[in-house]
Design a protein around this motif. Structure first.
Motif, PDB file in Angstrom:
ATOM      1  N   MET A 121       0.946  -1.279  -0.133  1.00  0.00           N
ATOM      2  CA  MET A 121      -0.103  -0.176   0.056  1.00  0.00           C
ATOM      3  C   MET A 121       0.695   1.189  -0.052  1.00  0.00           C
ATOM      4  SD  MET A 121      -2.838   1.230   2.819  1.00  0.00           S
ATOM      5  CE  MET A 121      -3.760  -0.138   2.513  1.00  0.00           C
ATOM      6  N   PHE A 122       0.643   2.191  -0.991  1.00  0.00           N
ATOM      7  CA  PHE A 122       1.154   3.474  -0.875  1.00  0.00           C
ATOM      8  C   PHE A 122       0.555   4.672  -0.285  1.00  0.00           C
ATOM      9  CE2 PHE A 122       3.414   0.869  -3.881  1.00  0.00           C
ATOM     10  CZ  PHE A 122       4.786   1.305  -3.815  1.00  0.00           C
ATOM     11  N   GLY A 123       1.147   5.616   0.378  1.00  0.00           N
ATOM     12  CA  GLY A 123       0.443   6.637   0.946  1.00  0.00           C
ATOM     13  C   GLY A 123       1.142   7.931   0.785  1.00  0.00           C
ATOM     14  N   PHE A 124       0.714   9.166   1.075  1.00  0.00           N
ATOM     15  CA  PHE A 124       0.798  10.494   0.944  1.00  0.00           C
ATOM     16  C   PHE A 124       0.695  11.218   2.105  1.00  0.00           C
ATOM     17  CE2 PHE A 124      -3.281  10.048  -0.939  1.00  0.00           C
ATOM     18  CZ  PHE A 124      -3.794  11.309  -0.493  1.00  0.00           C
ATOM     19  N   SER A 125       1.356  12.296   2.289  1.00  0.00           N
ATOM     20  CA  SER A 125       1.294  13.169   3.354  1.00  0.00           C
ATOM     21  C   SER A 125       0.360  14.365   2.863  1.00  0.00           C
ATOM     22  CB  SER A 125       2.645  13.641   3.881  1.00  0.00           C
ATOM     23  OG  SER A 125       3.237  14.536   3.045  1.00  0.00           O
ATOM     24  N   VAL A 126      -0.268  14.785   4.239  1.00  0.00           N
ATOM     25  CA  VAL A 126      -1.072  15.984   3.978  1.00  0.00           C
ATOM     26  C   VAL A 126      -0.777  16.779   5.373  1.00  0.00           C
ATOM     27  CG1 VAL A 126      -3.259  17.251   3.901  1.00  0.00           C
ATOM     28  CG2 VAL A 126      -2.927  14.924   2.519  1.00  0.00           C
ATOM     29  N   SER A 127      -0.269  18.074   5.012  1.00  0.00           N
ATOM     30  CA  SER A 127      -0.133  18.745   6.147  1.00  0.00           C
ATOM     31  C   SER A 127      -1.195  19.410   6.724  1.00  0.00           C
ATOM     32  CB  SER A 127       0.793  20.036   5.873  1.00  0.00           C
ATOM     33  OG  SER A 127       1.163  21.045   6.754  1.00  0.00           O
ATOM     34  N   LEU A 128      -1.658  19.447   8.085  1.00  0.00           N
ATOM     35  CA  LEU A 128      -2.692  20.094   8.977  1.00  0.00           C
ATOM     36  C   LEU A 128      -2.211  21.608   9.020  1.00  0.00           C
ATOM     37  CD1 LEU A 128      -3.550  17.149  11.481  1.00  0.00           C
ATOM     38  CD2 LEU A 128      -4.504  17.891   9.225  1.00  0.00           C
ATOM     39  N   THR A 129      -1.059  22.142   8.764  1.00  0.00           N
ATOM     40  CA  THR A 129      -0.961  23.632   9.065  1.00  0.00           C
ATOM     41  C   THR A 129      -1.454  24.494   8.029  1.00  0.00           C
ATOM     42  OG1 THR A 129       1.096  23.438   7.792  1.00  0.00           O
ATOM     43  CG2 THR A 129       1.158  23.280  10.254  1.00  0.00           C
ATOM     44  N   GLN A 130      -2.122  23.888   6.657  1.00  0.00           N
ATOM     45  CA  GLN A 130      -2.798  24.520   5.782  1.00  0.00           C
ATOM     46  C   GLN A 130      -4.060  23.723   5.512  1.00  0.00           C
ATOM     47  OE1 GLN A 130       0.316  24.866   3.002  1.00  0.00           O
ATOM     48  NE2 GLN A 130       0.269  23.107   2.522  1.00  0.00           N
ATOM     49  N   GLN A 131      -5.038  24.431   4.492  1.00  0.00           N
ATOM     50  CA  GLN A 131      -6.058  23.807   4.257  1.00  0.00           C
ATOM     51  C   GLN A 131      -5.807  22.939   3.304  1.00  0.00           C
ATOM     52  OE1 GLN A 131      -9.127  25.189   5.174  1.00  0.00           O
ATOM     53  NE2 GLN A 131     -10.290  23.737   3.982  1.00  0.00           N
ATOM     54  N   PRO A 132      -6.299  21.762   3.526  1.00  0.00           N
ATOM     55  CA  PRO A 132      -6.290  20.520   2.813  1.00  0.00           C
ATOM     56  C   PRO A 132      -6.426  20.647   1.221  1.00  0.00           C
ATOM     57  CG  PRO A 132      -6.936  19.531   4.525  1.00  0.00           C
ATOM     58  CD  PRO A 132      -7.202  21.295   4.624  1.00  0.00           C
ATOM     59  N   SER A 133      -5.795  20.479   0.144  1.00  0.00           N
ATOM     60  CA  SER A 133      -6.346  20.221  -1.092  1.00  0.00           C
ATOM     61  C   SER A 133      -7.233  18.966  -1.522  1.00  0.00           C
ATOM     62  CB  SER A 133      -5.070  20.656  -2.059  1.00  0.00           C
ATOM     63  OG  SER A 133      -5.437  20.547  -3.274  1.00  0.00           O
ATOM     64  N   LEU A 134      -8.501  19.212  -1.578  1.00  0.00           N
ATOM     65  CA  LEU A 134      -9.175  18.049  -1.719  1.00  0.00           C
ATOM     66  C   LEU A 134      -8.852  17.570  -3.336  1.00  0.00           C
ATOM     67  CD1 LEU A 134     -12.427  18.671   0.545  1.00  0.00           C
ATOM     68  CD2 LEU A 134     -10.144  17.749   0.944  1.00  0.00           C
ATOM     69  N   SER A 135      -8.765  18.592  -4.187  1.00  0.00           N
ATOM     70  CA  SER A 135      -8.658  17.956  -5.471  1.00  0.00           C
ATOM     71  C   SER A 135      -7.507  17.210  -5.643  1.00  0.00           C
ATOM     72  CB  SER A 135      -8.426  19.082  -6.293  1.00  0.00           C
ATOM     73  OG  SER A 135      -7.657  20.273  -6.060  1.00  0.00           O
ATOM     74  N   LYS A 136      -6.288  17.619  -4.976  1.00  0.00           N
ATOM     75  CA  LYS A 136      -4.888  16.932  -5.224  1.00  0.00           C
ATOM     76  C   LYS A 136      -4.824  15.499  -4.582  1.00  0.00           C
ATOM     77  CE  LYS A 136      -1.774  21.067  -5.418  1.00  0.00           C
ATOM     78  NZ  LYS A 136      -0.967  21.809  -4.609  1.00  0.00           N
ATOM     79  N   ILE A 137      -6.005  15.462  -3.409  1.00  0.00           N
ATOM     80  CA  ILE A 137      -5.977  14.155  -2.843  1.00  0.00           C
ATOM     81  C   ILE A 137      -6.476  13.191  -3.492  1.00  0.00           C
ATOM     82  CG2 ILE A 137      -7.093  12.956  -1.030  1.00  0.00           C
ATOM     83  CD1 ILE A 137      -6.687  15.383   0.901  1.00  0.00           C
ATOM     84  N   GLN A 138      -7.677  13.706  -4.407  1.00  0.00           N
ATOM     85  CA  GLN A 138      -8.432  12.838  -5.224  1.00  0.00           C
ATOM     86  C   GLN A 138      -7.524  12.516  -6.536  1.00  0.00           C
ATOM     87  OE1 GLN A 138     -11.757  15.563  -5.805  1.00  0.00           O
ATOM     88  NE2 GLN A 138     -13.136  13.717  -5.447  1.00  0.00           N
ATOM     89  N   LYS A 139      -6.714  13.369  -6.696  1.00  0.00           N
ATOM     90  CA  LYS A 139      -5.759  12.950  -7.938  1.00  0.00           C
ATOM     91  C   LYS A 139      -5.036  11.953  -7.449  1.00  0.00           C
ATOM     92  CE  LYS A 139      -5.894  17.568 -10.369  1.00  0.00           C
ATOM     93  NZ  LYS A 139      -5.209  18.671 -10.701  1.00  0.00           N
ATOM     94  N   MET A 140      -4.324  11.943  -6.133  1.00  0.00           N
ATOM     95  CA  MET A 140      -3.428  11.023  -5.682  1.00  0.00           C
ATOM     96  C   MET A 140      -4.030   9.513  -5.618  1.00  0.00           C
ATOM     97  SD  MET A 140      -0.526  12.438  -5.168  1.00  0.00           S
ATOM     98  CE  MET A 140       0.401  11.397  -3.922  1.00  0.00           C
ATOM     99  N   GLN A 141      -5.515   9.610  -5.151  1.00  0.00           N
ATOM    100  CA  GLN A 141      -6.211   8.163  -4.968  1.00  0.00           C
ATOM    101  C   GLN A 141      -6.286   7.564  -6.530  1.00  0.00           C
ATOM    102  OE1 GLN A 141     -10.475   8.611  -3.593  1.00  0.00           O
ATOM    103  NE2 GLN A 141     -10.138   6.816  -2.830  1.00  0.00           N
ATOM    104  N   LYS A 142      -6.725   8.784  -7.628  1.00  0.00           N
ATOM    105  CA  LYS A 142      -6.756   7.897  -8.979  1.00  0.00           C
ATOM    106  C   LYS A 142      -5.620   7.332  -9.324  1.00  0.00           C
ATOM    107  CE  LYS A 142     -10.338  11.312 -10.265  1.00  0.00           C
ATOM    108  NZ  LYS A 142     -10.605  12.330 -11.378  1.00  0.00           N
ATOM    109  N   VAL A 143      -4.315   7.609  -8.839  1.00  0.00           N
ATOM    110  CA  VAL A 143      -3.246   6.938  -9.507  1.00  0.00           C
ATOM    111  C   VAL A 143      -2.635   5.771  -8.685  1.00  0.00           C
ATOM    112  CG1 VAL A 143      -2.335   9.142 -10.777  1.00  0.00           C
ATOM    113  CG2 VAL A 143      -1.616   8.657  -8.418  1.00  0.00           C
TER     114      VAL A 143
END
Length: 199
Positions: A1-23
């Motif tokens: 399983m592969f994962g990626f990081s999201v910083s909580l110090t700024q607003q999460p970019s939900l569109s970028k998260i969706q792109k990561m999930q798609k790949v």
């Protein structure tokens, strides 16, 4: 399983998260190890991230430290699958957390006593990221730790960044090890830890 990081110090970019999930990415790593004055904002972002990950069937892994223990009641309300804990948590605290979460411990500091203390618990072992020169792990020690963890049938993983990802994949293939690789964007450097931690 592969994962990626999201910083909580700024607003999460939900569109970028969706792109990561798609790949093909299936896991989000994030951390509540933030300055105390930014913790309320971080919690707001975490709540948003937890809702999104639940809606999109993504696993959410959150790193906590002893100073954020007071937030555990709030975390219990969120869709969080695993917690990364450090050596500031006692074995009894780890056992208590393991009743509700997968617990991820530092693979570099586990020893036989730790395995005895946590036998039967839902735990994983991840190697953390060592960014600066002379802060990494000796290759022999690294292999010995992996063999020790594998003998206990504990899932083994590693935290890395993009430029180290290829080497970790090569390492996993060469040693026939199933690594869970989590790309981490922050630059926190691990300090040396004693193998008698998690007392």
């Amino acid at each position: 399983m592969f994962g990626f990081s999201v910083s909580l110090t700024q607003q999460p970019s939900l569109s970028k998260i969706q792109k990561m999930q798609k790949v093909g990415f299936q896991l989000i790593y994030t951390s509540l190890v933030v300055p105390s004055d930014t913790l309320p904002v971080a919690m707001t972002h975490l709540q948003q991230l937890a809702r999104f990950s639940k809606q999109h069937d993504l696993q959410l892994v959150v790193q906590i430290i002893k100073q954020t223990k007071s937030l555990l009641p709030e975390l219990a309300k969120l869709s969080i699958q695993a917690l990364i804990v450090d050596e500031s948590f006692s074995k009894d605290e780890v056992k208590e957390l393991a009743l509700n979460y997968r617990i991820i411990l530092n693979a570099s500091t586990l020893n036989i006593d730790c395995f005895q203390n946590f036998k039967g618990l839902n735990i994983e072992a991840w190697h953390d990221r060592y960014e600066q020169p002379f802060t990494g792990l000796d290759d022999t020690f690294f292999q010995q730790q992996n063999q020790l963890i594998q003998r206990e049938n504990i899932p083994l993983g590693a935290v890395s960044n993009e430029r180290h990802l290829y080497n970790l994949k090569q390492c996993a293939n060469a040693r026939k090890t199933s690594y869970k690789l989590c790309i981490r964007a922050c630059n926190r450097v691990n300090t040396t830890r004693d193998s008698n931690d998690y007392h």
